[in-house]
Every structure is written in structure tokens, then in C-alpha cells.
Enzyme design. Structure first.
Site, short mmCIF file in Angstrom:
data_model
loop_
_atom_site.label_atom_id
_atom_site.label_comp_id
_atom_site.label_asym_id
_atom_site.label_seq_id
_atom_site.Cartn_x
_atom_site.Cartn_y
_atom_site.Cartn_z
N ASP A 147 0.80 -1.22 0.00
CA ASP A 147 0.00 0.00 0.00
C ASP A 147 0.84 1.28 0.00
O ASP A 147 0.64 2.15 -0.85
CB ASP A 147 -0.96 -0.04 1.20
CG ASP A 147 -1.98 1.08 1.16
OD1 ASP A 147 -1.59 2.24 1.41
OD2 ASP A 147 -3.15 0.80 0.88
N VAL A 176 -5.10 2.16 -0.44
CA VAL A 176 -4.93 1.58 -1.77
C VAL A 176 -5.43 0.14 -1.79
O VAL A 176 -6.11 -0.29 -2.72
CB VAL A 176 -3.46 1.65 -2.22
CG1 VAL A 176 -3.29 1.01 -3.60
CG2 VAL A 176 -2.98 3.09 -2.24
N ASP A 177 -5.10 -0.62 -0.76
CA ASP A 177 -5.57 -2.01 -0.68
C ASP A 177 -7.10 -2.05 -0.74
O ASP A 177 -7.69 -2.87 -1.45
CB ASP A 177 -5.10 -2.65 0.62
CG ASP A 177 -3.63 -3.04 0.59
OD1 ASP A 177 -3.05 -3.09 -0.51
OD2 ASP A 177 -3.07 -3.30 1.67
N LYS A 178 -7.75 -1.18 0.00
CA LYS A 178 -9.21 -1.23 0.10
C LYS A 178 -9.89 -0.73 -1.16
O LYS A 178 -10.89 -1.33 -1.61
CB LYS A 178 -9.66 -0.46 1.33
CG LYS A 178 -9.26 -1.15 2.64
CD LYS A 178 -9.65 -0.36 3.87
CE LYS A 178 -8.79 0.86 4.05
NZ LYS A 178 -9.03 1.54 5.34
N ALA A 181 -9.58 -3.48 -3.68
CA ALA A 181 -10.50 -4.58 -3.42
C ALA A 181 -11.89 -4.28 -3.97
O ALA A 181 -12.51 -5.13 -4.64
CB ALA A 181 -10.59 -4.83 -1.91
#
Length: 406
Positions: A147, A176-178, A181
Site C-alpha cells: 500500500d 490503496v488495498d481497500k 478490493a
């Protein structure tokens, strides 16, 4: 989001089978959203479990709080992925699956001999969702990406840091990860539609979702307008000046008073009407030309009001402002309670568990909580029976350490 524990899914993805071979945040949160919408998600984990199970407290009933927020509505099948028999189990599961999600940046599946082309031969209807850091090909394709690395690359850290002395700032969340997703879940459903809609292809496809692309589309549209027409001589992108936090006598508020009617309403409500005639503040054109003076001026006025008094005055005047709350204060917010944005559900071993709801409020096929996050290997035998393994074969696989069971 309905709590329908132990009931059959009724969401829009009912009947869709998802194979989840992911860890940490991006992949698990993607497949969880598919599960919230009714898909049957089988999470394949190594025998020791994925790292999110053990990395942070609190831990209870074979679960960690971190793991629980990314892995509800799934069944767990634990496999020794270095064992050829374990790989064969994955191949068999894929044959009847609709979606496979993987987020191994180093290409673990391909090293195990089950890359996309191999999977396509097993099931041409499979939608293969691969979440990568930088992209499946290109100069950075084989570099590890996390991230903060994606945040640093895309450019928003400079924007974030400009109001704070110019030093680039990370957003203090795996943002960024979320966002990746959520993007990946949406693209997966688009691929399903392309396969199954009237006149569709009837076949699955590979879906690559690079983290930097997902973060760019979620963070840059309101930053990059200065470069919409190339070439140009405009200055580099800068923060949106109106996005400012205002201090009150006992807390903080945020909001907007850029439009003439809002600025006039604010000045009347807070008894600072002298600002209406001050040069640089008399109309929206002057205020847009230089944000600093009028934002500083109303900020100074707000410090003399308590948060409740200020918001009551502005609400009555129709000026859009709101409080700055902690996460636990947000849980108690009346609108959050009405929406059931944060909801609780009883777990037979862990007690009451708290979740964040799926954000889409579907009127006829609502998202639901059908399963609490699985304990490691909790559904190994159940899943294998569904693909034709006998009880004797399952016992042999357990005894040989090919699979694990809770």
C-alpha cells in the site's frame, strides 16, 4: 445488510462459486464483498493459515479481529499447497467455480503449475481475477508492491502533504488495498455479466487489477483536471483549498461554504456579517480567486462556538457542515445507526462480533451476513464432499497432512 446466519444466500450472486486464494486485505476484501452479495466463497489457505489470522490482537475463538473484517461469508479449506495432491484438489475445485481471486504478487499459482491458461483448460467459464501491485507485465511487474509503495508512486502523497509544510504524507490507512478490493469486486461482476448476459460470450476471462491503476482512478480525477488538455502551461495539481478542518471551542468541524447562498447563510448564522462586504469575500468569484483570507476569517469566528451550537446554527441556515468524530463516536451516530453501517451479530464461541456493512442497499436482493469468518479448515471436509470425495478419502487426506480441519 440482513443478518441471515445459517440461512441460504438470497443476494444477487446466489449460485456463484468463488475460489479465494488470497491473503491480507486486497484479495480477501474483494471476495468478502462477493460473499456479502450471496456468492459461495471457498477460502483456500495453507495449513498454518494466512498471515492475517495471527498478525494482530484481539484474538478469540480461532479468529483475529483483523482477519474477521476481511473474511466473513466464506468457508475455509486448508491445504498443503506444496503437496501435489493438494494442488490436484484446487484443480478439481476450479472445474465448477465461477470466479477465482488471487493476489499473490510473486505468481505463486503459476509456480504451482496452475496459471491462467492451465485453469482456462479446466474451466473456460472461469473468471480469473488477479490483483497485482503494478501490473501483470511491464518494468515493475515482478517488484513487490504494498500500500505505501503504491501511495508514493501515484502522486497523491505530495497533494496530501502540501497543507502540512510540504512534506509528503501517507494516508494513515491501507487506502490503496481497500480501493483496489472494491474495484476488483466490481470488475469481477462485470466479467460475469459479459459471460452470462443475453448475447454474452459464454466464457470467462482474465481480469488483472493493478493496485496503482485502482488507486489512480480513485484519487486523481479531481486532481488531474489541470492536465486535461495537453500541452498546457498551468501549474502542477494542488490540494482542493476548500477541504479544510475548522476548530471549534470543543472540537472540530468540516464543511463547505463556497457558494454565495452558503457563505451568506454562514455569516448570518455566526453573526459575522461584516465579512460579506470585505474585499475578496463579496462573491464566489472573489472567494475562488483567493481561498486563504475568507477561510481563515470564518475559521477564526468558529473557534468561539461549541461544536453543537455551531452545527445547530449552520444546519438551520442550510449550510452543509458536520462534526469530526472518532470511529467509536461514528458507531453511535444516529444516521449510522439508522443505516446499520456498523452492526453486531452473535457468534457461538466468540460472543458478539461487530462488522462494517456492505454499502449497497439493494431493495429486493439485499446483501447479508450468512457466515461468520471461518476458523482455519473449518469447512475442509464439507467442501471436499461437494466435489465428490468420500469420507474415507477425506480421512486419508487429513492423516497424510494434505488438508487441515478445525
Amino acid at each position: 445488510m440482513d443478518v441471515k446466519l445459517s440461512q441460504s444466500p438470497t443476494g444477487p450472486l446466489k449460485g456463484i462459486r468463488v475460489i479465494d486464494i488470497t491473503s491480507m486485505i486486497t484479495g480477501p476484501l474483494c471476495s468478502q464483498q462477493l460473499g456479502d452479495l450471496g456468492a459461495d466463497v471457498v477460502k483456500i489457505e495453507p495449513l498454518h493459515g494466512e498471515v492475517a489470522r495471527w498478525m494482530t490482537p484481539p484474538q478469540k475463538a480461532g479468529l483475529s479481529g483483523f482477519y474477521s473484517q476481511m473474511n466473513r461469508n466464506k468457508r475455509s479449506l486448508s491445504i498443503d499447497m506444496k503437496n501435489p495432491t493438494g494442488i490436484e484438489i484446487i484443480r478439481e475445485l476450479v472445474q465448477d467455480a465461477d470466479i477465482l481471486v488471487e493476489n499473490f504478487r510473486s505468481g505463486v499459482l503459476e509456480r504451482l503449475g496452475i496459471g491462467y491458461e492451465d485453469l482456462r483448460k479446466l474451466n473456460e467459464r472461469l473468471v480469473f481475477v488477479s490483483i497485482t501491485g503494478f501490473g501483470p507485465t511491464g518494468p515493475y511487474a515482478h517488484k513487490p508492491a504494498y500500500d505505501p509503495i503504491a501511495q508514493g508512486l501515484v502522486g497523491m502523497m505530495h497533494i496530501q502533504g502540501m497543507p502540512f509544510g510540504g512534506k509528503p504524507q501517507l494516508i494513515q490507512s491501507a487506502i490503496v488495498d481497500k480501493t483496489t478490493a472494491t474495484t476488483a469486486a466490481g470488475v469481477a461482476m462485470a466479467a460475469l455479466y459479459a459471460r452470462d448476459c443475453q448475447g454474452g460470450t459464454g466464457k470467462g476471462q482474465r481480469v488483472d487489477v493493478p493496485m496503482i491503476d485502482a488507486w489512480a482512478i480513485n484519487s486523481l480525477p479531481d486532481m488531474i483536471p489541470v492536465d486535461s488538455f495537453v500541452p498546457n502551461d498551468m501549474q502542477d495539481p494542488a490540494p482542493l483549498a476548500v477541504l479544510r478542518t475548522f476548530e471549534t471551542a470543543d472540537g472540530y468541524v468540516v464543511g463547505m461554504a463556497l457558494q454565495d447562498n452558503h457563505f451568506e447563510g454562514l455569516c448570518n448564522a455566526l453573526e459575522c456579517t461584516e465579512l460579506l462586504d470585505r474585499e475578496g469575500m463579496r462573491n464566489v468569484g472573489e472567494r475562488v480567486n483567493d481561498f486563504g483570507p475568507w477561510l481563515d476569517a470564518i475559521g477564526a469566528v468558529m473557534k468561539s462556538f461549541t461544536t453543537d451550537d455551531l452545527l445547530s446554527r449552520l444546519d438551520e441556515a442550510g449550510v452543509p457542515f458536520g462534526p469530526v468524530k472518532t470511529i467509536r463516536e461514528f458507531v453511535e451516530d444516529p444516521q449510522a445507526k439508522h443505516n446499520r453501517t456498523i452492526f453486531d451479530a452473535d457468534h457461538p464461541e466468540a460472543g458478539t462480533m461487530r462488522y462494517v456493512r456492505y454499502p449497497g442497499h439493494l431493495s429486493d436482493t439485499p446483501a447479508g451476513l450468512y457466515r461468520h469468518p471461518p476458523r482455519l479448515g473449518e469447512h475442509s471436509a464439507e467442501v471436499l464432499r461437494e466435489v465428490g470425495y468420500s469420507d474415507e478419502e477425506i480421512e486419508r487426506l487429513l492423516g497424510n497432512g494434505v488438508i487441515g480441519a478445525y
